[in-house]
Design a protein around this motif. Sequence first.
Motif, PDB file in Angstrom:
ATOM      1  N   LYS A  74       0.854  -1.324  -0.137  1.00  0.00           N
ATOM      2  CA  LYS A  74       0.032  -0.054   0.024  1.00  0.00           C
ATOM      3  C   LYS A  74       0.767   1.298   0.057  1.00  0.00           C
ATOM      4  O   LYS A  74       0.408   2.081  -0.566  1.00  0.00           O
ATOM      5  CB  LYS A  74      -0.774  -0.233   1.350  1.00  0.00           C
ATOM      6  N   ASP A  78       1.362   4.138  -3.208  1.00  0.00           N
ATOM      7  CA  ASP A  78       0.727   5.172  -2.766  1.00  0.00           C
ATOM      8  C   ASP A  78       2.104   6.118  -3.187  1.00  0.00           C
ATOM      9  O   ASP A  78       1.773   7.601  -3.825  1.00  0.00           O
ATOM     10  CB  ASP A  78       0.516   5.703  -1.103  1.00  0.00           C
ATOM     11  N   GLN A  81       2.260   6.777  -6.617  1.00  0.00           N
ATOM     12  CA  GLN A  81       0.967   7.447  -7.234  1.00  0.00           C
ATOM     13  C   GLN A  81       0.146   6.419  -8.135  1.00  0.00           C
ATOM     14  O   GLN A  81      -0.329   6.799  -9.331  1.00  0.00           O
ATOM     15  CB  GLN A  81       1.234   8.670  -7.867  1.00  0.00           C
ATOM     16  N   TYR A  82       0.144   5.213  -7.675  1.00  0.00           N
ATOM     17  CA  TYR A  82      -0.519   4.136  -8.569  1.00  0.00           C
ATOM     18  C   TYR A  82      -1.844   3.942  -7.997  1.00  0.00           C
ATOM     19  O   TYR A  82      -1.947   3.455  -6.758  1.00  0.00           O
ATOM     20  CB  TYR A  82       0.305   2.688  -8.748  1.00  0.00           C
ATOM     21  N   GLN A  83      -2.965   4.013  -8.767  1.00  0.00           N
ATOM     22  CA  GLN A  83      -4.344   3.870  -8.120  1.00  0.00           C
ATOM     23  C   GLN A  83      -4.479   2.212  -8.052  1.00  0.00           C
ATOM     24  O   GLN A  83      -4.466   1.613  -9.295  1.00  0.00           O
ATOM     25  CB  GLN A  83      -5.210   4.583  -9.177  1.00  0.00           C
ATOM     26  N   ILE A  84      -4.941   1.716  -7.162  1.00  0.00           N
ATOM     27  CA  ILE A  84      -5.222   0.497  -6.994  1.00  0.00           C
ATOM     28  C   ILE A  84      -6.148   0.461  -5.612  1.00  0.00           C
ATOM     29  O   ILE A  84      -5.831   0.924  -4.629  1.00  0.00           O
ATOM     30  CB  ILE A  84      -3.878  -0.385  -6.769  1.00  0.00           C
ATOM     31  N   ASP A  85      -7.185  -0.783  -5.471  1.00  0.00           N
ATOM     32  CA  ASP A  85      -8.016  -0.620  -4.451  1.00  0.00           C
ATOM     33  C   ASP A  85      -7.458  -1.764  -3.440  1.00  0.00           C
ATOM     34  O   ASP A  85      -6.519  -2.540  -3.650  1.00  0.00           O
ATOM     35  CB  ASP A  85      -9.274  -0.964  -4.831  1.00  0.00           C
TER      36      ASP A  85
END
Length: 228
Positions: A74, A78, A81-85
């Motif tokens: 996580k 962050d 800046q990689y968007q991932i849920d």
Amino acid sequence: MKTIITDVFFDLDHTLWDFEKNSALAFETIFKNYQIEIDLDKFLVHYVPINLKYWEMYRTEQITQTQLRYGRLKDTFDLIQYQIDDDKINFLSDKYIYYLPKYNHLFDGTIEILEYLKPKYKLHIITNGFAEIQNNKLNNANINHYFQTITNSEMAGVKKPNPIIFQHALVKSKAKKENSIMIGDCIEADIYGAIHSGFDAILFNEHKKTIPENIKQVHHLLELKEHL
């Protein structure tokens, strides 16, 4: 009179088993197989120190195993800046644990030093790693047969440098602390942990970090021949 060493205890990750190289290969496979569009080198620049920080917190009982596995990914995602849920992070964390022990790169000199030591001493492992994963690493790297006992933090209930894990290893191996020596890469967990438990100790200082003068060290595993 010089103490006679009969039992040699090794750490596994970062000492015999090349964690960073194998970890990079695991991530390379995961990113390719699951279409994670990230530059691997950029990811690893952040992940490597974050992982070390999380292992330090895990070792000192500040976080759980679950928090370690999730948090290190996580924080890295962050930072880049990689968007991932969260569900995908947990999925990738599981895949990382699956793939990691499938790679088996060892530090230069590992087999040669184990071949040299095995006829002279009883060899053992003490590791803070997770039992199933560490056993898979040893088996896949084909070095498990060198060791008479494997002690991990799960079976001991504590992690290095807690003296309980060293005592657990002594009981399991039927060794005496005054005849035992610990070899590892972490000065706090392996070296001070061993010394405070009555063992002798040698730091595997591959990166030649500055350490106290009273600590014995080697920069390459084959230098252990000068001590043992």
